[in-house]
Design a protein around this motif. Structure first.
Motif, PDB file in Angstrom:
ATOM      1  N   PHE A  75     -14.276  10.060  -2.809  1.00  0.00           N
ATOM      2  CA  PHE A  75     -14.211  10.292  -1.353  1.00  0.00           C
ATOM      3  C   PHE A  75     -14.240   8.937  -0.645  1.00  0.00           C
ATOM      4  O   PHE A  75     -13.381   8.814   0.182  1.00  0.00           O
ATOM      5  N   MET A  76     -15.082   7.879  -1.173  1.00  0.00           N
ATOM      6  CA  MET A  76     -15.133   6.601  -0.548  1.00  0.00           C
ATOM      7  C   MET A  76     -13.716   5.807  -0.910  1.00  0.00           C
ATOM      8  O   MET A  76     -13.324   4.949  -0.017  1.00  0.00           O
ATOM      9  N   CYS A  77     -13.318   5.860  -2.029  1.00  0.00           N
ATOM     10  CA  CYS A  77     -11.900   5.385  -2.507  1.00  0.00           C
ATOM     11  C   CYS A  77     -10.865   5.537  -1.485  1.00  0.00           C
ATOM     12  O   CYS A  77      -9.937   5.035  -0.934  1.00  0.00           O
ATOM     13  N   TRP A  78     -10.678   7.025  -1.268  1.00  0.00           N
ATOM     14  CA  TRP A  78      -9.693   7.592  -0.518  1.00  0.00           C
ATOM     15  C   TRP A  78      -9.837   7.115   0.867  1.00  0.00           C
ATOM     16  O   TRP A  78      -8.781   7.113   1.582  1.00  0.00           O
ATOM     17  N   LEU A  79     -10.965   7.517   1.433  1.00  0.00           N
ATOM     18  CA  LEU A  79     -11.385   6.939   2.720  1.00  0.00           C
ATOM     19  C   LEU A  79     -10.946   5.549   3.030  1.00  0.00           C
ATOM     20  O   LEU A  79     -10.172   5.288   4.238  1.00  0.00           O
ATOM     21  N   CYS A  80     -11.348   4.679   2.049  1.00  0.00           N
ATOM     22  CA  CYS A  80     -11.027   3.190   2.237  1.00  0.00           C
ATOM     23  C   CYS A  80      -9.584   2.816   2.326  1.00  0.00           C
ATOM     24  O   CYS A  80      -9.107   2.200   3.053  1.00  0.00           O
ATOM     25  N   PHE A  81      -8.868   3.573   1.320  1.00  0.00           N
ATOM     26  CA  PHE A  81      -7.495   3.162   1.157  1.00  0.00           C
ATOM     27  C   PHE A  81      -6.804   3.486   2.195  1.00  0.00           C
ATOM     28  O   PHE A  81      -5.879   3.197   2.682  1.00  0.00           O
ATOM     29  N   GLU A  82      -7.069   5.033   2.739  1.00  0.00           N
ATOM     30  CA  GLU A  82      -6.223   5.325   3.770  1.00  0.00           C
ATOM     31  C   GLU A  82      -6.283   4.651   5.145  1.00  0.00           C
ATOM     32  O   GLU A  82      -5.575   4.445   5.733  1.00  0.00           O
ATOM     33  N   GLU A  83      -7.669   4.325   5.387  1.00  0.00           N
ATOM     34  CA  GLU A  83      -8.085   3.483   6.499  1.00  0.00           C
ATOM     35  C   GLU A  83      -7.317   2.146   6.360  1.00  0.00           C
ATOM     36  O   GLU A  83      -6.711   1.736   7.404  1.00  0.00           O
ATOM     37  N   TYR A  84      -7.339   1.504   5.203  1.00  0.00           N
ATOM     38  CA  TYR A  84      -6.489   0.268   5.132  1.00  0.00           C
ATOM     39  C   TYR A  84      -5.270   0.295   5.180  1.00  0.00           C
ATOM     40  O   TYR A  84      -4.592  -0.307   5.908  1.00  0.00           O
ATOM     41  N   CYS A  85      -4.398   1.285   4.643  1.00  0.00           N
ATOM     42  CA  CYS A  85      -3.110   1.639   5.113  1.00  0.00           C
ATOM     43  C   CYS A  85      -3.014   1.884   6.465  1.00  0.00           C
ATOM     44  O   CYS A  85      -1.915   1.522   7.134  1.00  0.00           O
ATOM     45  N   TYR A  86      -3.792   2.632   7.161  1.00  0.00           N
ATOM     46  CA  TYR A  86      -3.659   2.817   8.651  1.00  0.00           C
ATOM     47  C   TYR A  86      -3.615   1.688   9.598  1.00  0.00           C
ATOM     48  O   TYR A  86      -2.984   1.383  10.476  1.00  0.00           O
ATOM     49  N   ASP A  87      -4.695   0.620   9.125  1.00  0.00           N
ATOM     50  CA  ASP A  87      -4.652  -0.675   9.729  1.00  0.00           C
ATOM     51  C   ASP A  87      -3.435  -1.504   9.688  1.00  0.00           C
ATOM     52  O   ASP A  87      -3.229  -2.194  10.593  1.00  0.00           O
ATOM     53  N   ILE A  88      -2.857  -1.353   8.458  1.00  0.00           N
ATOM     54  CA  ILE A  88      -1.584  -2.092   8.196  1.00  0.00           C
ATOM     55  C   ILE A  88      -0.726  -1.448   9.181  1.00  0.00           C
ATOM     56  O   ILE A  88       0.330  -2.300   9.786  1.00  0.00           O
ATOM     57  N   TYR A  89      -0.636  -0.146   9.290  1.00  0.00           N
ATOM     58  CA  TYR A  89       0.391   0.537   9.950  1.00  0.00           C
ATOM     59  C   TYR A  89       0.392   0.055  11.532  1.00  0.00           C
ATOM     60  O   TYR A  89       1.192  -0.177  12.115  1.00  0.00           O
ATOM     61  N   ARG A  90      -0.741   0.185  11.873  1.00  0.00           N
ATOM     62  CA  ARG A  90      -1.280   0.104  13.100  1.00  0.00           C
ATOM     63  C   ARG A  90      -0.770  -1.445  13.707  1.00  0.00           C
ATOM     64  O   ARG A  90      -0.276  -1.688  14.944  1.00  0.00           O
ATOM     65  N   THR A  91      -1.161  -2.454  12.924  1.00  0.00           N
ATOM     66  CA  THR A  91      -0.968  -3.704  13.129  1.00  0.00           C
ATOM     67  C   THR A  91       0.696  -4.135  12.966  1.00  0.00           C
ATOM     68  O   THR A  91       1.137  -5.090  13.663  1.00  0.00           O
ATOM     69  N   SER A  92       1.247  -3.518  12.200  1.00  0.00           N
ATOM     70  CA  SER A  92       2.579  -4.057  11.992  1.00  0.00           C
ATOM     71  C   SER A  92       3.581  -2.987  12.657  1.00  0.00           C
ATOM     72  O   SER A  92       4.685  -3.545  12.786  1.00  0.00           O
ATOM     73  N   PHE A  93       3.272  -2.050  13.041  1.00  0.00           N
ATOM     74  CA  PHE A  93       4.338  -1.023  13.397  1.00  0.00           C
ATOM     75  C   PHE A  93       3.905  -0.365  14.935  1.00  0.00           C
ATOM     76  O   PHE A  93       4.974   0.315  15.316  1.00  0.00           O
ATOM     77  N   GLU A  94       2.986  -0.594  15.633  1.00  0.00           N
ATOM     78  CA  GLU A  94       2.740   0.041  16.693  1.00  0.00           C
ATOM     79  C   GLU A  94       2.577  -1.136  17.730  1.00  0.00           C
ATOM     80  O   GLU A  94       2.507  -2.125  17.571  1.00  0.00           O
TER      81      GLU A  94
END
Length: 94
Positions: A75-94
């Motif tokens: 759960f922790m690995c998935w949660l943190c990896f997904e949040e990391y990806c979302y952060d990259i998307y938010r800062t790069s494409f929004e």
């Protein structure tokens, strides 16, 4: 990401959009498919992963629940990896 077409930036965007739609549970991150791999990663990065979860909970104002009843380390690995990806998307494409 090489399986996506386009420039590097377009590949990254497509990958991150797939991650937002499907998440780690889809198996798209080979390092986090098996519980044993997640457990090893979690043990190696325990403090950082738990800090990320705590920051997320503080930001949301509530606990983040494991709706799939996964082992905590997965759960922790998935949660943190997904949040990391979302952060990259938010800062790069929004």
């Amino acid at each position: 990401m090489q399986s996506y077409e386009g420039t590097k930036k377009e590949q990254l965007k497509a990958f991150l959009e797939d991650m937002q739609k499907s998440g780690c549970i889809s198996g798209m991150i080979s390092e986090f498919i098996y519980h044993a791999d997640c457990k090893k990663f979690y043990i190696e990065h325990l403090d950082d992963l738990e800090d990320i979860r705590k920051e997320m909970e503080d930001s949301l104002g509530e606990a983040i629940k494991d709706r799939y009843s996964l082992p905590h380390y997965t759960f922790m690995c998935w949660l943190c990896f997904e949040e990391y990806c979302y952060d990259i998307y938010r800062t790069s494409f929004e």
